[in-house]
Design an enzyme around this catalytic site. Structure first.
Site, mmCIF file in Angstrom:
data_model
loop_
_atom_site.group_PDB
_atom_site.id
_atom_site.type_symbol
_atom_site.label_atom_id
_atom_site.label_comp_id
_atom_site.label_asym_id
_atom_site.label_seq_id
_atom_site.Cartn_x
_atom_site.Cartn_y
_atom_site.Cartn_z
ATOM 1 N N TRP A 85 2.543 7.871 -2.395
ATOM 2 C CA TRP A 85 4.659 7.647 -3.391
ATOM 3 C C TRP A 85 4.109 9.032 -4.007
ATOM 4 O O TRP A 85 4.898 9.472 -4.625
ATOM 5 C CB TRP A 85 4.543 6.570 -3.255
ATOM 6 C CG TRP A 85 6.218 6.620 -3.745
ATOM 7 C CD1 TRP A 85 7.006 6.604 -2.891
ATOM 8 C CD2 TRP A 85 7.213 6.897 -5.381
ATOM 9 N NE1 TRP A 85 8.105 6.259 -3.706
ATOM 10 C CE2 TRP A 85 8.099 6.448 -4.878
ATOM 11 C CE3 TRP A 85 6.504 6.944 -6.251
ATOM 12 C CZ2 TRP A 85 8.905 6.294 -6.087
ATOM 13 C CZ3 TRP A 85 6.844 6.773 -7.371
ATOM 14 C CH2 TRP A 85 8.722 6.797 -6.569
ATOM 15 N N GLU A 127 -11.905 -4.684 -4.717
ATOM 16 C CA GLU A 127 -12.750 -3.214 -5.150
ATOM 17 C C GLU A 127 -12.182 -2.646 -5.477
ATOM 18 O O GLU A 127 -12.023 -1.494 -5.582
ATOM 19 C CB GLU A 127 -12.268 -3.026 -3.631
ATOM 20 C CG GLU A 127 -13.933 -3.442 -2.564
ATOM 21 C CD GLU A 127 -13.369 -4.280 -1.983
ATOM 22 O OE1 GLU A 127 -12.319 -5.114 -1.564
ATOM 23 O OE2 GLU A 127 -14.347 -6.039 -1.788
ATOM 24 N N ASN A 128 -10.442 -2.799 -5.895
ATOM 25 C CA ASN A 128 -9.877 -2.424 -6.783
ATOM 26 C C ASN A 128 -10.297 -1.762 -8.674
ATOM 27 O O ASN A 128 -9.994 -0.929 -8.903
ATOM 28 C CB ASN A 128 -8.147 -2.875 -7.216
ATOM 29 C CG ASN A 128 -7.813 -2.146 -5.472
ATOM 30 O OD1 ASN A 128 -6.797 -3.206 -5.227
ATOM 31 N ND2 ASN A 128 -7.772 -1.335 -4.876
ATOM 32 N N ASP A 182 0.762 -1.382 0.183
ATOM 33 C CA ASP A 182 0.540 0.401 0.060
ATOM 34 C C ASP A 182 1.081 1.175 0.121
ATOM 35 O O ASP A 182 1.627 1.263 0.193
ATOM 36 C CB ASP A 182 -0.559 0.030 1.038
ATOM 37 C CG ASP A 182 -1.796 1.244 0.852
ATOM 38 O OD1 ASP A 182 -2.144 1.766 -0.371
ATOM 39 O OD2 ASP A 182 -2.485 1.042 2.086
HETATM 40 C C1 FPP Z 1 -2.253 -0.108 -3.460
HETATM 41 O O1 FPP Z 1 -1.575 1.740 -3.005
HETATM 42 C C2 FPP Z 1 -1.759 -0.933 -4.589
HETATM 43 C C3 FPP Z 1 -2.173 -1.395 -5.783
HETATM 44 C C4 FPP Z 1 -3.598 -1.274 -5.362
HETATM 45 C C5 FPP Z 1 -1.514 -1.831 -6.576
HETATM 46 C C6 FPP Z 1 -0.480 -2.511 -6.176
HETATM 47 C C7 FPP Z 1 -0.097 -3.248 -7.296
HETATM 48 C C8 FPP Z 1 1.409 -3.331 -7.607
HETATM 49 C C9 FPP Z 1 2.842 -2.732 -6.389
HETATM 50 C C10 FPP Z 1 2.309 -3.885 -8.911
HETATM 51 C C11 FPP Z 1 2.297 -5.715 -7.927
HETATM 52 C C12 FPP Z 1 2.744 -5.956 -9.599
HETATM 53 C C13 FPP Z 1 3.449 -7.533 -9.521
HETATM 54 C C14 FPP Z 1 3.850 -7.923 -10.684
HETATM 55 C C15 FPP Z 1 2.384 -8.013 -8.351
HETATM 56 P P1 FPP Z 1 -2.538 2.580 -3.753
HETATM 57 O O2 FPP Z 1 -2.717 2.660 -5.046
HETATM 58 O O3 FPP Z 1 -3.892 2.393 -2.439
HETATM 59 O O4 FPP Z 1 -1.888 3.485 -2.583
HETATM 60 P P2 FPP Z 1 -2.694 4.916 -1.609
HETATM 61 O O5 FPP Z 1 -3.129 4.646 -1.226
HETATM 62 O O6 FPP Z 1 -1.361 6.044 -1.153
HETATM 63 O O7 FPP Z 1 -3.397 5.614 -2.766
#
Ligand code: FPP
Length: 244
Positions: free
Chosen positions: A26, A68-69, A21
């Site tokens: 970032w 949910e994403n 997360d």
């Molecule tokens: C949550 O951060 C992250 C995700 C919904 C996506 C995670 C996916 C990856 C790291 C790519 C993975 C790749 C592979 C190859 C498995 P957020 O976007 O919710 O962060 P925020 O809370 O700061 O908005």
């Protein structure tokens, strides 16, 4: 971290779950589009996955995309799907290397909602990595803990309907056996970076006795040292599983 000088631990979790997360924040902090955070997050995923394997952790589960994403902006979802494609292609290219290391990849989640080409690549990756398994690398995509339990309970209810099972004979083990993690140990440790203190529908059934470790570091900034810090904290936890 230098492979010749890896840290050692008095006790190591068998199964570690990681909620990746903080990618969006970032990117925002740097004035970049959100997807750039996922690009960096995918690099961290590779780095920590490899490091955990080198340390001897047998089961790793990364939460990559929740049910949910899908409600995120379409361009962000498309960018994450492309990162999955890149990684799945890489698994094919690095087949020999992964076999040598004994990495077995497994996907948790409802595959139906995922683009067909990715579904095919997921199946292929599982087949080519199935031989040896020193390290089981679970990647949760289109995963939701409640949905997982619901599907398992529906399958058991179906058995009851057919008269093959009595409702009162349903056991906890049977529910565990109907989850995506069937035959795997429950997570001992769940790591969540980015300053959020919740499970967000991740491994709900399996995490009943998991130790939880939180950090303010955003996932793209998460280092091997941060991972070691989580393992050190785990070393000092006293797990009683409800006993004294
Ligand atoms: C949550 O951060 C992250 C995700 C919904 C996506 C995670 C996916 C990856 C790291 C790519 C993975 C790749 C592979 C190859 C498995 P957020 O976007 O919710 O962060 P925020 O809370 O700061 O908005």
């Amino acid at each position: 971290m230098d492979k010749a000088n890896l840290p050692t631990f008095s006790v190591l979790p068998r199964h570690v779950g990681i909620i990746m997360d903080g990618n969006g924040r970032w990117a925002k902090k740097r004035g970049l589009p959100r997807y750039k955070g996922h690009v960096e997050g995918a690099k961290t995923f590779r780095k920590i996955g490899e490091f955990a394997g080198d340390l001897g952790i047998q089961y790793l589960t990364f939460y990559a995309f929740s049910t949910e994403n899908w409600s995120r902006p379409p361009e962000e979802v498309a960018a994450i799907m492309d990162l999955f494609r890149d990684y799945l292609r890489e698994l094919d290219e690095r087949k020999a290397e992964n076999e040598e290391k004994g990495i077995k990849v497994h996907f948790l989640g409802d595959r139906h909602g995922i683009p067909k080409d990715i579904q095919r690549m997921m199946g292929y990756s599982e087949r080519i990595t199935r031989k040896k398994h020193h390290v089981i690398l679970n990647i949760a995509i289109n995963y939701g803990g409640r949905q997982e339990i619901l599907h398992g309970v529906q399958a058991l209810a179906h058995e009851v309907e057919k008269g093959k099972l009595r409702a009162k004979d349903i056991t906890e083990q049977m529910i565990s056996d109907h989850l995506y993690t069937a035959s795997m140990p429950d997570p001992d440790l769940i790591i969540r970076p980015s300053g959020e203190y919740r499970l967000s529908n991740f491994l709900l059934w399996q995490s009943a006795y998991a130790e939880l470790w939180f950090s303010d570091v955003l996932w793209p900034d998460f280092t091997e040292e941060d991972f070691v810090e989580a393992l050190r904290a785990y070393e000092h936890r006293n797990r009683r599983f409800g006993g004294v």
